[in-house]
Scaffold this active site. Structure first.
Site, PDB file in Angstrom:
ATOM      1  N   ARG A  36      40.995  47.069  25.795  1.00 12.63           N
ATOM      2  CA  ARG A  36      41.244  46.117  24.895  1.00 12.63           C
ATOM      3  C   ARG A  36      40.861  46.270  23.664  1.00 12.63           C
ATOM      4  O   ARG A  36      41.635  45.650  22.942  1.00 12.63           O
ATOM      5  CB  ARG A  36      40.108  45.053  25.732  1.00 12.63           C
ATOM      6  CG  ARG A  36      40.636  44.353  26.870  1.00 12.63           C
ATOM      7  CD  ARG A  36      39.822  43.197  27.471  1.00 12.63           C
ATOM      8  NE  ARG A  36      40.274  42.440  28.312  1.00 12.63           N
ATOM      9  CZ  ARG A  36      39.798  41.471  28.947  1.00 12.63           C
ATOM     10  NH1 ARG A  36      38.510  41.202  28.744  1.00 12.63           N
ATOM     11  NH2 ARG A  36      40.447  40.771  29.970  1.00 12.63           N
ATOM     12  N   LYS A 197      40.988  36.073  47.663  1.00 16.66           N
ATOM     13  CA  LYS A 197      40.847  34.666  48.143  1.00 16.66           C
ATOM     14  C   LYS A 197      42.431  34.041  48.104  1.00 16.66           C
ATOM     15  O   LYS A 197      42.904  33.907  46.784  1.00 16.66           O
ATOM     16  CB  LYS A 197      39.878  33.817  47.806  1.00 16.66           C
ATOM     17  CG  LYS A 197      38.479  34.228  47.822  1.00 16.66           C
ATOM     18  CD  LYS A 197      37.656  33.351  47.442  1.00 16.66           C
ATOM     19  CE  LYS A 197      36.247  33.641  48.078  1.00 16.66           C
ATOM     20  NZ  LYS A 197      35.233  34.226  46.712  1.00 16.66           N
ATOM     21  N   GLY A 350      43.099  42.688  35.318  1.00 20.59           N
ATOM     22  CA  GLY A 350      41.822  42.722  36.198  1.00 20.59           C
ATOM     23  C   GLY A 350      41.960  43.827  37.198  1.00 20.59           C
ATOM     24  O   GLY A 350      41.813  44.801  36.665  1.00 20.59           O
ATOM     25  N   GLY A 373      42.363  36.667  34.176  1.00 21.12           N
ATOM     26  CA  GLY A 373      42.673  35.030  34.301  1.00 21.12           C
ATOM     27  C   GLY A 373      43.865  34.731  33.500  1.00 21.12           C
ATOM     28  O   GLY A 373      44.699  34.047  33.981  1.00 21.12           O
TER      29      GLY A 373
HETATM   30  N1  LIG Z   1      40.384  43.024  52.847  1.00 17.74           N
HETATM   31  C1  LIG Z   1      39.738  42.684  51.855  1.00 17.74           C
HETATM   32  N2  LIG Z   1      38.357  42.296  52.250  1.00 17.74           N
HETATM   33  C2  LIG Z   1      37.535  41.947  51.394  1.00 17.74           C
HETATM   34  N3  LIG Z   1      37.728  42.082  50.120  1.00 17.74           N
HETATM   35  C3  LIG Z   1      38.969  42.441  49.591  1.00 17.74           C
HETATM   36  C4  LIG Z   1      39.867  42.955  50.516  1.00 17.74           C
HETATM   37  N4  LIG Z   1      41.134  43.237  49.788  1.00 17.74           N
HETATM   38  C5  LIG Z   1      40.619  43.121  48.504  1.00 17.74           C
HETATM   39  N5  LIG Z   1      39.574  42.865  48.347  1.00 17.74           N
HETATM   40  C6  LIG Z   1      38.724  42.734  47.171  1.00 17.74           C
HETATM   41  O1  LIG Z   1      39.181  41.685  46.333  1.00 17.74           O
HETATM   42  C7  LIG Z   1      38.751  41.909  45.030  1.00 17.74           C
HETATM   43  C8  LIG Z   1      39.689  41.725  44.259  1.00 17.74           C
HETATM   44  O2  LIG Z   1      39.994  40.275  44.424  1.00 17.74           O
HETATM   45  P1  LIG Z   1      40.348  39.184  42.932  1.00 17.74           P
HETATM   46  O3  LIG Z   1      40.867  38.197  43.730  1.00 17.74           O
HETATM   47  O4  LIG Z   1      39.128  39.223  42.206  1.00 17.74           O
HETATM   48  O5  LIG Z   1      41.283  40.267  42.191  1.00 17.74           O
HETATM   49  P2  LIG Z   1      42.310  40.174  41.225  1.00 17.74           P
HETATM   50  O6  LIG Z   1      43.453  39.275  41.791  1.00 17.74           O
HETATM   51  O7  LIG Z   1      42.753  41.478  40.496  1.00 17.74           O
HETATM   52  O8  LIG Z   1      41.495  39.395  40.215  1.00 17.74           O
HETATM   53  P3  LIG Z   1      41.582  39.551  38.858  1.00 17.74           P
HETATM   54  O9  LIG Z   1      42.913  40.279  38.225  1.00 17.74           O
HETATM   55  O10 LIG Z   1      41.268  38.170  38.240  1.00 17.74           O
HETATM   56  O11 LIG Z   1      40.537  40.385  38.397  1.00 17.74           O
HETATM   57  C9  LIG Z   1      38.393  43.622  44.812  1.00 17.74           C
HETATM   58  O12 LIG Z   1      36.938  43.540  44.555  1.00 17.74           O
HETATM   59  C10 LIG Z   1      38.661  44.095  46.381  1.00 17.74           C
HETATM   60  O13 LIG Z   1      37.537  44.731  46.862  1.00 17.74           O
HETATM   61  O1  LIG Z   2      37.768  39.203  30.958  1.00 21.32           O
HETATM   62  C1  LIG Z   2      38.366  38.235  30.859  1.00 21.32           C
HETATM   63  O2  LIG Z   2      39.456  37.809  31.828  1.00 21.32           O
HETATM   64  C2  LIG Z   2      38.474  37.434  29.508  1.00 21.32           C
HETATM   65  O3  LIG Z   2      37.781  37.869  28.534  1.00 21.32           O
HETATM   66  C3  LIG Z   2      37.937  35.881  29.941  1.00 21.32           C
HETATM   67  O4  LIG Z   2      36.713  36.029  30.251  1.00 21.32           O
HETATM   68  P1  LIG Z   2      36.001  34.656  30.883  1.00 21.32           P
HETATM   69  O5  LIG Z   2      36.614  34.852  32.231  1.00 21.32           O
HETATM   70  O6  LIG Z   2      34.512  34.912  30.819  1.00 21.32           O
HETATM   71  O7  LIG Z   2      36.347  33.557  30.034  1.00 21.32           O
END
Ligand SMILES: Nc1ncnc2c1ncn2[C@@H]1O[C@H](COP(=O)(O)OP(=O)(O)OP(=O)(O)O)[C@@H](O)[C@H]1O
Ligand SMILES: O=C(O)[C@H](O)COP(=O)(O)O
Length: 393
Positions: A36, A197, A350, A373
């Protein structure tokens, strides 16, 4: 983009308040991923080269309106100084007399980093008083914090009401890449949605079902879809109050003639740790005390083939518990397919971005968003307050 950018305004000799997202991961005070910070260099260098006084502001973590030493921005200032090859003065506050005195000393081309804006309770409340105090420090507001653009806070949205407000070059790049992909996608367009989720991904699945040709589902959220269809899922993650929503998506995909794919086989484990017993089962065959932790090999092969035949791929959320090595193969193979495809790959920030780093495939992706997010909300089709507040062209 219909918003003014830093290239559209005069910056020479101006005090420029630049909101960046230096919310980087820290371990024992050391930055473990400086992406970043590196991604804001084009904007900062542009301002330096064009004779601006560069006043940077960012949040770090969630200190809840209090000064918390472990969330100070000192490590970010040090890293930025190394990357720029010039001194970056770090203030211990973000507003007030000491900050004003520091700014009064600045020459054109100097760089100052203010303290974590979330140390002030007014930041997250988008308090106009705090926004005014930020605005008093500068002549121009540049928002380069795409990662925080979904937050309507004093330093991202409020300040734009008190100063001329334009986007930075990173903000411009993110909006242009994501915007073009969603409004005028090359086809076949494949969206891959994982993560933990369903409830966090309802809006993004809904919007991507409208615009993508293929929607591939993996990760923890896939078990809610399986349970909704009457399959046994053992101890796997499940949003029990979202079973109807899950069925609704399956129906919506049918109605729109979209290819909506769920895992056909699953890696299951009898514990949530690396030395657990692991098996591969077909969908519907998860025993009572076991849980799904990754997509199985047949699913991986099918998803990889679709990805390789796509012209545009947008990926948000891991396919399994990729942090634990024996459960990381599904996420790795999807990342490899994204690395190999001729299509344009966009990683939605993320955890998916962290996964491509972990597998050393980040360089092979076309665009890795600096927003977690924020990129999710953008893909949901929502307006980002930090962008809406900027001046129109
Ligand atoms: N089958 C599963 N059971 C439990 N946890 C899981 C499973 N598959 C993925 N995960 C967990 O989900 C987490 C990621 O979920 P999350 O929804 O936060 O991810 P994301 O979409 O990448 O979110 P962001 O991009 O906002 O960080 C990871 O830590 C991963 O270990
Ligand atoms: O890491 C992020 O997604 C941004 O820096 C926003 O952080 P926040 O979810 O604490 O608002």
């Amino acid at each position: 983009m219909n918003k003014k950018s830093v290239r559209d305004v005069e910056v020479n000799g101006k005090r420029v308040f630049v909101r960046v997202d230096f919310n980087v991961p820290l371990e024992n005070g050391k930055i473990t991923d400086d992406t970043r910070i590196r991604e804001t260099l084009p904007t900062i260098k542009y301002l330096i080269e064009n004779g601006a006084k560069v006043i940077l502001a960012s949040h770090m973590g969630r200190p809840k309106g209090q000064f918390v030493d472990s969330m100070r921005l000192t490590p970010a200032a040090e890293r930025l100084s190394e990357l720029l090859g010039k001194p970056v003065v770090k203030a211990d506050e973000a507003v007030g007399e000491a900050v004003k005195a520091e700014i009064a000393k600045m020459q054109n081309g100097d760089v100052l980093l203010l303290e974590n804006v979330r140390f002030y309770p007014g930041e997250e409340k988008n308090d106009p008083e705090l926004a005014k105090q930020f605005a008093e420090l500068a002549d121009l507001f540049v928002n380069d914090a795409f990662g925080a653009a979904h937050r309507a806070h004093a330093s991202t949205e409020g300040i734009a009401h008190f100063l001329p407000a334009v986007s930075g070059l990173l903000m411009e790049k993110e909006l242009s890449v994501l915007g073009k992909a969603l409004s005028n996608p090359e086809r076949p367009f494949t969206a891959i949605i994982g993560g933990s989720k369903v409830k966090d991904k309802i809006d993004v699945i809904d919007n991507l079902l409208n615009i993508a040709d293929n929607v591939l589902i993996g990760g923890g959220l896939s078990y809610t879809f399986m349970k909704a269809q009457g399959y046994e899922i053992g101890l796997s993650l499940c949003d029990n109050d979202k079973l109807d929503v899950a069925l609704g998506f399956i129906q919506k995909a049918k109605d729109l003639g979209k290819n909506f794919l769920l895992p056909v086989d699953i890696v299951i484990a009898d514990d949530f740790k690396a030395d657990a017993n692991v098996e591969i089962v077909e969908v519907g065959n998860i025993p009572e005390k076991w849980e799904g932790v990754d997509i199985g090999p047949k699913t991986r092969a099918k998803y990889a083939e679709i990805i390789k035949n796509s012209k545009l791929i947008v990926w948000n959320g891991p396919m399994g518990v990729f942090e634990i090595d024996p459960f990381s193969n599904g996420t790795r193979e999807v990342a490899e397919a994204c690395a190999q495809t001729e299509g344009y790959t966009i990683i939605g920030g993320g955890d998916s971005a962290a996964a491509t780093e972990k597998f050393h495939l980040a360089e092979k992706m076309n665009h890795i968003s600096t927003g977690g997010g924020a990129s999710l909300e953008f893909m949901e089709g929502k307006a980002l307050p930090g962008v809406v507040a900027l001046n129109d062209k």
